[in-house]
Design an enzyme around this catalytic site. Structure first.
Site, PDB file in Angstrom:
ATOM      1  N   SER A  27       0.823  -1.210   0.000  1.00 59.03           N
ATOM      2  CA  SER A  27       0.000   0.000   0.000  1.00 59.03           C
ATOM      3  C   SER A  27       0.856   1.258   0.000  1.00 59.03           C
ATOM      4  CB  SER A  27      -0.924   0.002   1.224  1.00 59.03           C
ATOM      5  OG  SER A  27      -1.854  -1.063   1.165  1.00 59.03           O
ATOM      6  N   GLU A  60       4.730   0.156  14.695  1.00 52.78           N
ATOM      7  CA  GLU A  60       5.179   1.468  14.222  1.00 52.78           C
ATOM      8  C   GLU A  60       6.231   2.087  15.131  1.00 52.78           C
ATOM      9  OE1 GLU A  60       2.012   0.566  14.458  1.00 52.78           O
ATOM     10  OE2 GLU A  60       1.058   0.840  12.499  1.00 52.78           O
ATOM     11  N   PHE A  86      -1.369   6.519  11.314  1.00 56.01           N
ATOM     12  CA  PHE A  86      -0.646   5.683  12.271  1.00 56.01           C
ATOM     13  C   PHE A  86       0.693   6.289  12.685  1.00 56.01           C
ATOM     14  CE2 PHE A  86      -3.032   2.203   9.870  1.00 56.01           C
ATOM     15  CZ  PHE A  86      -4.126   2.288  10.721  1.00 56.01           C
ATOM     16  N   HIS A 110      -1.796   7.637   2.255  1.00 57.15           N
ATOM     17  CA  HIS A 110      -3.211   7.686   2.632  1.00 57.15           C
ATOM     18  C   HIS A 110      -3.428   8.881   3.566  1.00 57.15           C
ATOM     19  CE1 HIS A 110      -2.590   3.712   1.055  1.00 57.15           C
ATOM     20  NE2 HIS A 110      -3.868   3.401   1.148  1.00 57.15           N
ATOM     21  N   ASP A 118     -12.448   3.286   4.254  1.00 57.44           N
ATOM     22  CA  ASP A 118     -11.855   2.825   5.513  1.00 57.44           C
ATOM     23  C   ASP A 118     -12.408   3.588   6.710  1.00 57.44           C
ATOM     24  OD1 ASP A 118     -10.319   0.848   4.431  1.00 57.44           O
ATOM     25  OD2 ASP A 118      -8.520   2.061   4.253  1.00 57.44           O
ATOM     26  N   HIS A 122      -9.236   5.652   9.999  1.00 54.89           N
ATOM     27  CA  HIS A 122      -8.065   5.642   9.127  1.00 54.89           C
ATOM     28  C   HIS A 122      -7.830   6.984   8.433  1.00 54.89           C
ATOM     29  CE1 HIS A 122      -8.150   1.428   9.885  1.00 54.89           C
ATOM     30  NE2 HIS A 122      -7.280   1.114   8.948  1.00 54.89           N
ATOM     31  N   ARG A 169      -3.325   8.569  -1.443  1.00 54.79           N
ATOM     32  CA  ARG A 169      -3.592   7.254  -2.027  1.00 54.79           C
ATOM     33  C   ARG A 169      -4.172   7.425  -3.431  1.00 54.79           C
ATOM     34  NH1 ARG A 169      -8.622   3.293  -0.862  1.00 54.79           N
ATOM     35  NH2 ARG A 169      -9.576   5.042  -1.956  1.00 54.79           N
TER      36      ARG A 169
END
Length: 304
Positions: A27, A60, A86, A110, A118, A122, A169
């Site tokens: 991704s 992470e 994240f 993203h 999502d 997200h 994205r």
């Protein structure tokens, strides 16, 4: 996708560039093709430390801390990738990288509500402002392939500390820039994408995927006789370091209305829009819906 192409070219030219993702390499488009893996994934017959790709798993903070250790060793420049939302999980490691002036590149994809279905868990809202608030951290939110390549170039050739690349994205159109544009203008943090023939009646500031939106809005304003300049601001940190006369040549301090557009909280822009300014951002969490429906609902269309 643009960033992924830059990584392939850079990895071929720079043997000291290595990196990985927190279980989102496909991704994030961060796998070095043919670069081999680090650790058990390399296979029993291969040196487990000969590869270029690190597989961190969904860890992470550990990814950020390991990247700091690699940077401190000095032999390699690491990159670390995940979704922008994240970045919260690795914030202590990012802060320490900034505190120590470590050369780490963060590939955060993203980067807005436009990832769509999502949903709000997200979809980053406050994250760009939060990262820009860290001293010593340079954030780039590029608008197209040219800005993405130049942001990577600055991170690898000129940075003296950590750099964030905040990437969409969704597909974005290539920008048609005015004559006189030089790719190195991206390193200045801001430049004109649309320049009216005379004095502008309004100046639109935008980053990332919203630059194309601002260009479309400017065309509609021009059709109504409103002369509009569009300024892309891929890096507010680089922009703030430029001479005041350069900044004011693009964003005048003479009372011309200034409107900033970013599909995020947008608090970083109040410094630049002035007392007559407007920030078109998002002051609530996102929603789960197709990208077009989200754009309409949150006001990110040319008409709105």
């Amino acid at each position: 996708k643009h960033s992924g192409e830059v990584i392939q070219r850079a990895a071929a030219a720079l043997p000291w560039l290595i990196g990985g993702s927190a279980d989102l390499a496909e991704s994030n488009a961060t796998l070095v093709k043919g670069g081999g893996d680090v650790g058990p994934a390399a296979g029993a017959a291969v040196d487990p430390f000969a590869g270029r790709n690190l597989h961190y798993g969904i860890r992470e903070h550990a990814m950020g801390a390991i990247s700091n250790g690699i940077a401190l060793d000095g032999a390699f420049v690491p990159y670390a990738a995940t979704f922008l939302v994240f970045s919260d999980y690795m914030r202590p490691a990012i802060r320490l990288a900034a505190l120590m002036g470590l050369r780490v590149v963060y590939v955060f994809t993203h980067d807005s509500i436009f990832l769509g279905e999502d949903g709000p868990t997200h979809q980053p809202i406050e994250h760009l402002d939060a990262l820009r608030a860290i001293p010593g951290l340079t954030v780039f939110r590029p608008a197209d392939g040219v800005e993405t390549a130049m942001a990577w170039s600055w991170a690898l050739a000129r940075a003296r500390g950590p750099v964030v690349l905040a990437l969409t994205r969704q597909d974005v159109p290539p920008l048609a820039r005015p004559s006189g544009f030089a790719p190195a203008d991206v390193w200045r943090g801001g430049y004109a994408v649309v320049q009216p023939s005379g004095t502008p009646d309004v100046v639109l500031l935008a980053t990332g995927s919203e630059v194309a939106l601002a260009v479309d809005a400017a065309a509609k304003l021009a059709a109504d006789g409103v002369a509009t300049r569009v300024v892309s601001l891929p890096s507010l940190e680089r922009w703030a370091e430029q001479p005041a006369d350069w900044r004011e040549s693009l964003v005048p301090a003479d009372g011309t209305p200034v409107v900033a557009v970013e599909a995020a909280r947008g608090g970083s822009f109040w410094r630049w829009v002035g007392p007559r300014g407007l920030v078109v951002g998002i002051d609530r969490f996102g929603a789960s819906a197709p990208m077009g429906a989200l754009a309409e609902h949150f006001g990110f269309t040319p008409d709105q």
